[in-house]
Write a protein that holds these residues in place. Sequence first.
Motif, PDB file in Angstrom:
ATOM      1  N   THR A   1      -5.177   9.825   0.367  1.00 20.81           N
ATOM      2  CA  THR A   1      -5.817   8.587  -0.053  1.00 20.81           C
ATOM      3  C   THR A   1      -4.815   7.452   0.101  1.00 20.81           C
ATOM      4  OG1 THR A   1      -7.165   7.522  -1.773  1.00 20.81           O
ATOM      5  CG2 THR A   1      -5.196   8.676  -2.507  1.00 20.81           C
TER       6      THR A   1
ATOM      7  N   ARG B   1     -10.681   2.850 -10.685  1.00 26.14           N
ATOM      8  CA  ARG B   1      -9.615   2.206 -11.435  1.00 26.14           C
ATOM      9  C   ARG B   1      -9.846   2.451 -12.912  1.00 26.14           C
ATOM     10  NH1 ARG B   1      -9.707  -2.500 -14.109  1.00 26.14           N
ATOM     11  NH2 ARG B   1      -7.714  -3.506 -14.608  1.00 26.14           N
TER      12      ARG B   1
ATOM     13  N   GLY C   1      -8.231  -1.184  -5.028  1.00 23.82           N
ATOM     14  CA  GLY C   1      -8.382   0.219  -5.372  1.00 23.82           C
ATOM     15  C   GLY C   1      -7.604   0.599  -6.611  1.00 23.82           C
TER      16      GLY C   1
ATOM     17  N   CYS D   1      -4.682   3.084  -8.726  1.00 27.91           N
ATOM     18  CA  CYS D   1      -3.333   3.549  -8.418  1.00 27.91           C
ATOM     19  C   CYS D   1      -3.248   5.043  -8.743  1.00 27.91           C
ATOM     20  CB  CYS D   1      -2.279   2.747  -9.183  1.00 27.91           C
ATOM     21  SG  CYS D   1      -2.065   3.216 -10.935  1.00 27.91           S
TER      22      CYS D   1
ATOM     23  N   LEU E   1      -9.704   3.332  -0.164  1.00 31.06           N
ATOM     24  CA  LEU E   1      -9.391   2.839  -1.499  1.00 31.06           C
ATOM     25  C   LEU E   1     -10.417   3.399  -2.479  1.00 31.06           C
ATOM     26  CD1 LEU E   1      -8.725  -0.904  -0.592  1.00 31.06           C
ATOM     27  CD2 LEU E   1      -7.030   0.924  -0.848  1.00 31.06           C
TER      28      LEU E   1
ATOM     29  N   PRO F   1       0.833  -1.206   0.000  1.00 30.93           N
ATOM     30  CA  PRO F   1       0.000   0.000   0.000  1.00 30.93           C
ATOM     31  C   PRO F   1       0.865   1.254   0.000  1.00 30.93           C
ATOM     32  CG  PRO F   1      -0.707  -1.544   1.695  1.00 30.93           C
ATOM     33  CD  PRO F   1       0.619  -2.025   1.211  1.00 30.93           C
TER      34      PRO F   1
END
Length: 370
Positions: A162, A242, A170, A172, A222, A148
């Motif tokens: 975030t 995403r 989640g 990127c 996420l 993470p």
Amino acid sequence: MPELTPEERQRYARHLSIPNVGEAGQLKLKASSVLMIGTGGLGSPAALYLAAAGVGRVGLIDPDTVDRSNLQRQILHGESWVGKPKLESAADRLREINPHVELDLHPVRFTPDNALDLVSRYDLVLDGCDNFPTRFLSNDACFLLKKPCVYGSIFRFEGQVTVFAPHLGGPCYRCMLPTMPPPGSAPSCEEAGVLGVLPGVIGSLQAMEVIKLLLGIGEPPLGKLTCYDALNTSFRSLRLRRDPACRLCGDAPFISSVKNDETTASDSCSIPGMPTITVEELMARLAAGETPYILDVRQPEEEAEGTIPGAVLIPLATLPERLGELPADREILVHCRSGARSARAVTFLHEAGFPQAVNVEGGINAWKSF
């Protein structure tokens, strides 16, 4: 798993009384490790709280020294440490906060050459950097190693937090920002300024998300970007999705290395192809008796930070209306504080018919370092 010592039980008593933490949770923290990129505005409060909370091992990356201008917000450091390495200052303060925490000091820049090795040694990353190439790099390294990345950013009176963790479901960082912004298009905190308290708020929120992730409690953000507006005392959340077309975590990714266009980009403010001059070159020309036209596009109140001999002050905002004051047949060497505003000024001057405008790399900050 090691037990808590009597002194640790006393130190973490308020944690031990929380049902979602307790002794088992405190032992988890003790067995955990966090890599912190930067010990500046965001890293300072985050490091203090993570050390106080009992995170067992904290890695600190920072090659810089303490500057007096840091002290308005970088609360890890103090006046007695000005001019000395930030990592030594940070370690001294954190050991005072909690001598039980193991500190790994990395006095290096976080680069594509060392990113995977550094990130692989820790459970997660807290990104407290202040430039785009490093943000892309921390994101990419964490994605490739399934770690993470707790993200934070600040600007004047606003901040964002975030967690980027595609392996947890989640998006990127590249889903939010697919490509590098043009050089000079987004002013740094140094150029734009930041209220000193703001990184304390955002860095503390980052520390909170780190602890939640390490303990496995609550819901990490996420796909949710938390935005804080200090002037209006408001928080709001933006949904981050995403991106199926993401070059890193999308359906058909083609970034497979931490060495790519974004992570290897320069974090300087000069635009590719823009004519530039270093302060060393400028100093040599002045020492040789040359008298180039030097344009300072800072604000008048910034002159107290230092000046380049002979520079003419015309703030960037007033430049369009004062073009008649500039020589059309001479080279114009443009500087600001660190190079961002001067890069924008050079671009504008080229378009306005001053093709001999040149950006002074690093601005007055680079000048003062010699």
